[in-house]
Design a protein around this motif. Structure first.
Motif, mmCIF file in Angstrom:
data_model
loop_
_atom_site.group_PDB
_atom_site.id
_atom_site.type_symbol
_atom_site.label_atom_id
_atom_site.label_comp_id
_atom_site.label_asym_id
_atom_site.label_seq_id
_atom_site.Cartn_x
_atom_site.Cartn_y
_atom_site.Cartn_z
ATOM 1 N N UNK A 79 40.548 34.242 32.901
ATOM 2 C CA UNK A 79 41.906 34.651 33.265
ATOM 3 C C UNK A 79 42.947 34.009 32.347
ATOM 4 N N UNK A 80 42.737 32.746 31.973
ATOM 5 C CA UNK A 80 43.681 32.073 31.072
ATOM 6 C C UNK A 80 43.627 32.691 29.675
ATOM 7 N N UNK A 81 42.437 33.075 29.253
ATOM 8 C CA UNK A 81 42.279 33.666 27.918
ATOM 9 C C UNK A 81 42.825 35.088 27.857
ATOM 10 N N UNK A 82 42.528 35.909 28.885
ATOM 11 C CA UNK A 82 42.912 37.315 28.848
ATOM 12 C C UNK A 82 44.381 37.522 29.221
ATOM 13 N N UNK A 83 44.955 36.628 30.045
ATOM 14 C CA UNK A 83 46.351 36.769 30.506
ATOM 15 C C UNK A 83 46.626 38.198 30.996
ATOM 16 N N UNK A 84 45.930 38.614 32.048
ATOM 17 C CA UNK A 84 46.000 40.027 32.438
ATOM 18 C C UNK A 84 47.344 40.427 33.047
ATOM 19 N N UNK A 85 47.748 41.647 32.743
ATOM 20 C CA UNK A 85 48.860 42.267 33.462
ATOM 21 C C UNK A 85 48.410 42.684 34.857
ATOM 22 N N UNK A 86 47.133 43.101 34.956
ATOM 23 C CA UNK A 86 46.576 43.583 36.221
ATOM 24 C C UNK A 86 45.237 42.903 36.462
ATOM 25 N N UNK A 87 45.067 42.344 37.661
ATOM 26 C CA UNK A 87 43.771 41.805 38.095
ATOM 27 C C UNK A 87 43.259 42.749 39.173
ATOM 28 N N UNK A 88 42.125 43.356 38.914
ATOM 29 C CA UNK A 88 41.634 44.486 39.720
ATOM 30 C C UNK A 88 40.326 44.080 40.391
ATOM 31 N N UNK A 89 40.370 43.823 41.694
ATOM 32 C CA UNK A 89 39.182 43.410 42.444
ATOM 33 C C UNK A 89 38.501 44.626 43.051
ATOM 34 N N UNK A 90 37.176 44.640 42.958
ATOM 35 C CA UNK A 90 36.378 45.702 43.551
ATOM 36 C C UNK A 90 35.476 45.069 44.616
ATOM 37 N N UNK A 91 34.194 45.240 44.547
ATOM 38 C CA UNK A 91 33.315 44.564 45.495
ATOM 39 C C UNK A 91 33.124 43.123 45.027
ATOM 40 N N UNK A 92 33.820 42.188 45.658
ATOM 41 C CA UNK A 92 33.781 40.784 45.209
ATOM 42 C C UNK A 92 32.886 39.921 46.088
ATOM 43 N N UNK A 93 32.000 40.528 46.864
ATOM 44 C CA UNK A 93 31.249 39.783 47.870
ATOM 45 C C UNK A 93 30.467 38.614 47.296
ATOM 46 N N UNK A 94 29.773 38.794 46.162
ATOM 47 C CA UNK A 94 28.931 37.745 45.613
ATOM 48 C C UNK A 94 29.439 37.181 44.291
ATOM 49 N N UNK A 95 30.495 37.753 43.746
ATOM 50 C CA UNK A 95 31.058 37.171 42.527
ATOM 51 C C UNK A 95 32.117 36.129 42.855
ATOM 52 N N UNK A 96 32.610 36.121 44.085
ATOM 53 C CA UNK A 96 33.626 35.114 44.401
ATOM 54 C C UNK A 96 34.112 35.112 45.824
ATOM 55 N N UNK A 97 33.829 36.190 46.575
ATOM 56 C CA UNK A 97 34.290 36.247 47.947
ATOM 57 C C UNK A 97 35.805 36.149 48.030
ATOM 58 N N UNK A 98 36.334 35.822 49.208
ATOM 59 C CA UNK A 98 37.787 35.739 49.348
ATOM 60 C C UNK A 98 38.410 34.640 48.504
ATOM 61 N N UNK A 99 37.637 33.605 48.161
ATOM 62 C CA UNK A 99 38.173 32.524 47.340
ATOM 63 C C UNK A 99 38.560 32.959 45.940
ATOM 64 N N UNK A 100 38.055 34.102 45.493
ATOM 65 C CA UNK A 100 38.410 34.620 44.173
ATOM 66 C C UNK A 100 39.800 35.255 44.162
ATOM 67 N N UNK A 101 40.218 35.836 45.281
ATOM 68 C CA UNK A 101 41.402 36.691 45.299
ATOM 69 C C UNK A 101 42.704 35.976 44.916
ATOM 70 N N UNK A 102 42.939 34.717 45.291
ATOM 71 C CA UNK A 102 44.198 34.078 44.895
ATOM 72 C C UNK A 102 44.244 33.643 43.434
ATOM 73 N N UNK A 103 43.139 33.694 42.722
ATOM 74 C CA UNK A 103 43.076 33.131 41.379
ATOM 75 C C UNK A 103 43.782 34.021 40.363
ATOM 76 N N UNK A 104 44.494 33.410 39.417
ATOM 77 C CA UNK A 104 45.100 34.123 38.309
ATOM 78 C C UNK A 104 46.481 34.666 38.628
ATOM 79 N N UNK A 105 47.161 35.091 37.555
ATOM 80 C CA UNK A 105 48.488 35.681 37.656
ATOM 81 C C UNK A 105 48.442 37.111 37.139
ATOM 82 N N UNK A 106 49.230 37.970 37.746
ATOM 83 C CA UNK A 106 49.275 39.376 37.378
ATOM 84 C C UNK A 106 49.371 40.223 38.623
ATOM 85 N N UNK A 107 49.546 41.521 38.467
ATOM 86 C CA UNK A 107 49.537 42.437 39.598
ATOM 87 C C UNK A 107 48.115 42.472 40.150
#
Length: 419
Positions: A98-126
């Motif tokens: 996330x720091x390297x890509x500096x996304x305009x948009x962070x797009x979550x799909x099925x996040x069950x095993x890649x990070x669960x709910x703890x992934x969702x607050x991470x990073x900046x962007x829409x």
């Protein structure tokens, strides 16, 4: 036109996937890359390999940057994520991306095993969450209670144990609900799925945006590779797909065959159940080109799922080729079939037999449904139409977030063809 930086997160992604929602994510990633955007997809390779998946190869370059995460002890990494609801092992790597890509948009799909709910607050962007399954309200993703019936009330602990899965205690802490407050847009794939999410307790608003497919060039003659009239089933061979309910109807309709394209854990039992009827043929997996040919030649596609799907992309695959659909009156299928006017719905075996006879015995009816299906696909589910709707929805979300620059880019047609 401004090129956007987009990072997508998903548990499964080709070639580390079994199909379904992963193909939908890939289709979106490729469509955005084709419009000139910088698209990275981050997924968990271990989740696929642990389930016995085999990697078939990368395929041709498509402009999408695939970033596969893999841990030294993949089973441990997945178990920690499943139990704690956080990307414990991969958190550092995700932050680096996330720091390297500096996304305009962070797009979550099925996040069950890649990070669960703890992934969702991470990073900046829409931030977007696209609910390809019912994971937000169901630990087993499919609202299929105890592995045997439709779910109409919460009994999650007992249900998870019936699936032989460790209970997710974080689901009882409000962790997921708080994480979803970080989302700027939550997408349901159908009106039915949106209603089902809210029925099972989702507090946040959802916007309905369907799946899409690219259009195909004008088609020539129908497929003639099978000598008899046939109905078609396409999908994974699992009990929840309901194919076993079609076999008795085929016994009562001897004028056509049933061709089954796909494979899965329930294939052996299905073959046993169909062993007395030589008109039921299991043909395994097919390439996209072969699959399109089978669609073109079919009297109709039968979609008998007994669980709550979120959409049912095979319906619009069939509509795209002008093939009518006979679908169970369940979940999102009625809204899709009725919007298209391109098929029939069934509840009972009698209904199914009547729908098959209607398509085969009344060529004028089939022709009218075929035209309606094709026209509805062009109006509702063609790639350019749906991508424009996504752009509009994301622009509204960017305005709500206060990101005027991103909103202007989206309003200027960033998701439209010809960027």
């Amino acid at each position: 036109m401004r090129s956007l930086r987009i990072v997508m997160f998903t548990t499964f992604y080709p070639p580390y996937s079994f199909g379904g929602d992963a193909i939908g994510v890939q289709r979106m990633a490729r469509a955005l890359a084709a419009r000139g955007h910088d698209v990275s997809v981050v997924h968990d390779e271990d989740s696929y390999l642990i389930l016995g998946g085999t990697v078939q190869g990368e395929g041709a370059p498509d402009g999408v940057r695939r970033i596969g995460l893999r841990a030294r002890q993949g089973m441990v990494s997945n178990l920690l994520t499943q139990q704690l609801g956080r990307p414990l092992v991969h958190a550092g790597r995700i932050r680096e991306i996330l720091a390297e890509r500096k996304p305009d948009i962070i797009w979550h799909n099925n996040t069950s095993l890649i990070g669960g709910p703890g992934l969702l607050p991470m990073g900046e962007g829409l931030k977007i969450y696209e609910a390809h399954e019912h994971w937000l309200v169901c630990p087993t993703h499919v609202l299929w209670r105890y592995g045997r019936e439709l779910c109409d009330r919460r009994d999650c602990l007992r249900c998870q144990l019936s699936y032989k899965r460790p209970p997710q205690l974080w689901r009882h802490t409000g962790m997921l609900d708080r994480a979803l407050d970080h989302m700027d847009l939550i997408i349901a794939k159908s009106e039915f799925s949106r209603a089902k999410h809210h029925e099972f307790g989702l507090r946040q608003e959802m916007e309905v945006l369907p799946y899409f497919l690219p259009d195909l060039p004008a088609l020539a003659e129908p497929y003639t590779g099978h000598p008899r009239p046939y109905f078609l089933f396409v999908g994974r061979l699992e009990k929840i797909k309901g194919l076993q309910d079609v076999f008795p109807a085929m016994d009562r309709h001897p004028d056509a065959d049933l061709l089954i394209l796909g494979d899965g854990d329930y294939a052996g039992e299905l073959k046993r159940l169909a062993s007395g009827n030589p008109r039921i043929r299991f043909l395994g997996r097919k390439s996209p080109e072969e699959l399109n040919a089978y669609y073109r030649g079919a009297l109709g596609l039968v979609v008998p799922s007994v669980c709550y799907e979120t959409f049912g992309i095979i319906l619009i695959e069939s509509f795209r080729l002008g093939t009518p659909v006979i679908a169970r009156r369940l979940g999102p299928f009625p809204e899709i079939v009725e919007a298209a006017g391109g098929g029939a719905l069934f509840e009972t075996e009698e209904d199914l037999v009547a729908a098959m006879r209607g398509l085969q015995d009344d060529p004028a009816r089939r022709s009218a449904q075929s035209r309606a299906a094709r026209e509805a696909f062009g109006a509702l589910w063609r790639e350019d139409r749906v991508l424009a709707a996504y752009g509009t929805a994301l622009a509204r979300a960017a305005h709500r977030k206060g990101d005027a620059g991103l909103a202007r880019a989206l309003e200027a047609g960033a998701f439209e063809a010809g960027v």
